[in-house]
Design a protein around this motif. Structure first.
Motif, PDB file in Angstrom:
ATOM      1  N   ASN A  28       0.840  -1.207   0.000  1.00 10.12           N
ATOM      2  CA  ASN A  28       0.000   0.000   0.000  1.00 10.12           C
ATOM      3  C   ASN A  28       0.870   1.251   0.000  1.00 10.12           C
ATOM      4  O   ASN A  28       1.919   1.294   0.634  1.00 10.12           O
ATOM      5  CB  ASN A  28      -0.901   0.008   1.233  1.00 10.12           C
ATOM      6  CG  ASN A  28      -1.695   1.298   1.351  1.00 10.12           C
ATOM      7  OD1 ASN A  28      -2.480   1.640   0.471  1.00 10.12           O
ATOM      8  ND2 ASN A  28      -1.483   2.026   2.433  1.00 10.12           N
TER       9      ASN A  28
ATOM     10  N   PRO B 184      -3.710   3.088   5.627  1.00  6.05           N
ATOM     11  CA  PRO B 184      -3.594   1.658   5.947  1.00  6.05           C
ATOM     12  C   PRO B 184      -4.594   1.192   6.999  1.00  6.05           C
ATOM     13  O   PRO B 184      -4.910  -0.002   7.061  1.00  6.05           O
ATOM     14  CB  PRO B 184      -2.150   1.517   6.452  1.00  6.05           C
ATOM     15  CG  PRO B 184      -1.761   2.896   6.892  1.00  6.05           C
ATOM     16  CD  PRO B 184      -2.491   3.841   5.969  1.00  6.05           C
TER      17      PRO B 184
ATOM     18  N   ILE C 117       0.616  -5.387   6.215  1.00  2.54           N
ATOM     19  CA  ILE C 117       0.594  -4.285   5.264  1.00  2.54           C
ATOM     20  C   ILE C 117       2.015  -3.744   5.167  1.00  2.54           C
ATOM     21  O   ILE C 117       2.633  -3.414   6.192  1.00  2.54           O
ATOM     22  CB  ILE C 117      -0.370  -3.175   5.703  1.00  2.54           C
ATOM     23  CG1 ILE C 117      -1.802  -3.711   5.766  1.00  2.54           C
ATOM     24  CG2 ILE C 117      -0.301  -1.987   4.744  1.00  2.54           C
ATOM     25  CD1 ILE C 117      -2.821  -2.712   6.303  1.00  2.54           C
TER      26      ILE C 117
ATOM     27  N   GLN D  53       4.614  -0.894   3.262  1.00  5.75           N
ATOM     28  CA  GLN D  53       4.569   0.385   2.575  1.00  5.75           C
ATOM     29  C   GLN D  53       5.990   0.880   2.297  1.00  5.75           C
ATOM     30  O   GLN D  53       6.941   0.435   2.947  1.00  5.75           O
ATOM     31  CB  GLN D  53       3.804   1.412   3.422  1.00  5.75           C
ATOM     32  CG  GLN D  53       2.391   0.986   3.765  1.00  5.75           C
ATOM     33  CD  GLN D  53       1.593   2.095   4.420  1.00  5.75           C
ATOM     34  OE1 GLN D  53       0.510   2.424   3.976  1.00  5.75           O
ATOM     35  NE2 GLN D  53       2.111   2.678   5.486  1.00  5.75           N
TER      36      GLN D  53
END
Length: 366
Positions: free
Chosen positions: A310, A315, A326, A328
């Protein structure tokens, strides 16, 4: 119960059709008088969630709470994509958003109506359909603006119209939807069909080793999410070296890219498939690496560990249910909900394959 020409009829039964014989009558010859499967409906509930396939999928946890709170309810769902909703444990009735459905809904009475879309046509429907209680979004008649039906919808409404509030939000989408409907989210899972009963065969998939599905596309709306071929090749090679079996996933938009990646690395690429078959393909994976796409929602719905790459979205919006991570870029993204990068080069290029690979390993070790 009403009699018609001396015949008992139960129009309040969840099996009753009115225009055709019900299934118990067709399959077993049952009639209303003394029917052993008579199931009277106590509440009638309408959900309006038109949206994209992914948005429809991630709204299905609401069905679990509604079944808990109203076990004898008849649930109708209006959507653009009726095929994505499961036949088992799904709504009792799924209607496609079209004139014939709208006409009949406007002639019916519901106990509860939930409109979860801020589209003007959805808000207009909330106004025009009769229901004892209404939740979500309505259309203001005097200016054509979609507006919260009550204060429960204020939070979700405001995060959708002001980027600053959206960035500050720390509630996952599912929690926001539950609160909009007057419920407290308690970790209810998605309601989804694996399509395992369709007889799909996958002889091209590796029989040994943990399969890591790599969904390489992100759609054409927010292309700032794209990861380069070089990054995918590096991730694939790291997975292969560690003994995993990478499997390339995607639709027709990703076909050319996946063909290139297959040629460069030898990673399995089964091809493109209709949606039910694609869902079952994802079901064969042990973990899925993906951007914020339909495949992400499918992976979460199938309860697969998911490594979500992402950058441009908040998030906190995504709940992986404790399965996966997740990841990033290390550099903060400055292109919140933007389709093009303000700096010229997307920060996704600063998300290393090593970081994604580490997230895969950690997610599978839990």
């Amino acid at each position: 119960m009403p009699d018609l020409n001396g015949v008992t009829v139960h129009p309040d039964c969840r099996h009753f059709r009115g225009d055709l014989p019900c299934r118990p009558n067709k399959e077993h010859g049952y009639v209303c008088q003394g029917c052993p499967v008579y199931s009277p409906v106590q509440q009638r509930i309408l959900i309006i969630k038109l949206g994209a396939i992914g948005d429809v999928i991630r709204t299905t946890p609401l069905l679990r709470r509604l079944r808990q709170e109203y076990p004898n309810a008849f649930i109708t769902w209006l959507t653009h994509t009726p095929a994505i909703l499961p036949a088992t444990d799904g709504p009792d009735e799924v209607l496609k958003f079209e004139l014939s459905s709208i006409v009949q809904l406007q002639g019916r009475q519901f106990d509860l109506l939930f409109n979860l879309d801020k589209d003007k046509e959805a808000g207009a429907l909330l106004n025009s359909i009769s229901a004892t209680q209404k939740f979500g979004y309505a259309l203001r008649p005097h200016d054509g603006v979609v507006w919260p039906q009550n204060e429960l919808a204020n939070h979700k409404f405001l995060t959708g119209v002001f980027d600053q509030l959206s960035l500050e939000n720390q509630k996952p989408y599912v929690q926001e939807i539950f609160e909009l409907c007057g419920f407290e989210f308690q970790g209810e899972e998605y309601v989804f069909d694996t399509h395992a009963d369709k007889g799909y065969q996958w002889p091209m998939l590796p029989a040994a080793g943990r399969r890591i599905g790599l969904n390489t596309g992100c759609g054409d709306r927010w292309t700032t999410r794209l990861w380069s071929d070089e990054k995918w090749v590096s991730l694939i090679q790291q997975l292969q070296h560690a003994g995993y079996q990478p499997v390339l996933l995607g639709g027709t938009a990703e076909d050319e890219r996946n063909q290139r990646l297959h040629t460069a690395t030898g990673a399995v690429y089964p091809g493109t498939f209709p949606l039910p078959q694609f869902i079952n393909l994802v079901y064969q994976m042990d973990l899925v690496v993906t951007q914020v796409t339909m495949a992400m929602h499918i992976s979460i719905a199938l309860r697969k560990p998911t490594v979500l790459m992402n950058n441009i979205f908040n998030p906190y919006e995504f709940d992986l249910y404790g399965r996966g991570q997740i990841v990033q870029p290390n550099r903060e993204c400055v292109c919140f909900y933007r389709g093009t990068c303000k700096l010229g080069t997307s920060c996704m290029e600063e998300l290393s394959a090593e970081k994604v690979f580490a997230a895969v390993q950690e997610s599978l070790s839990v």
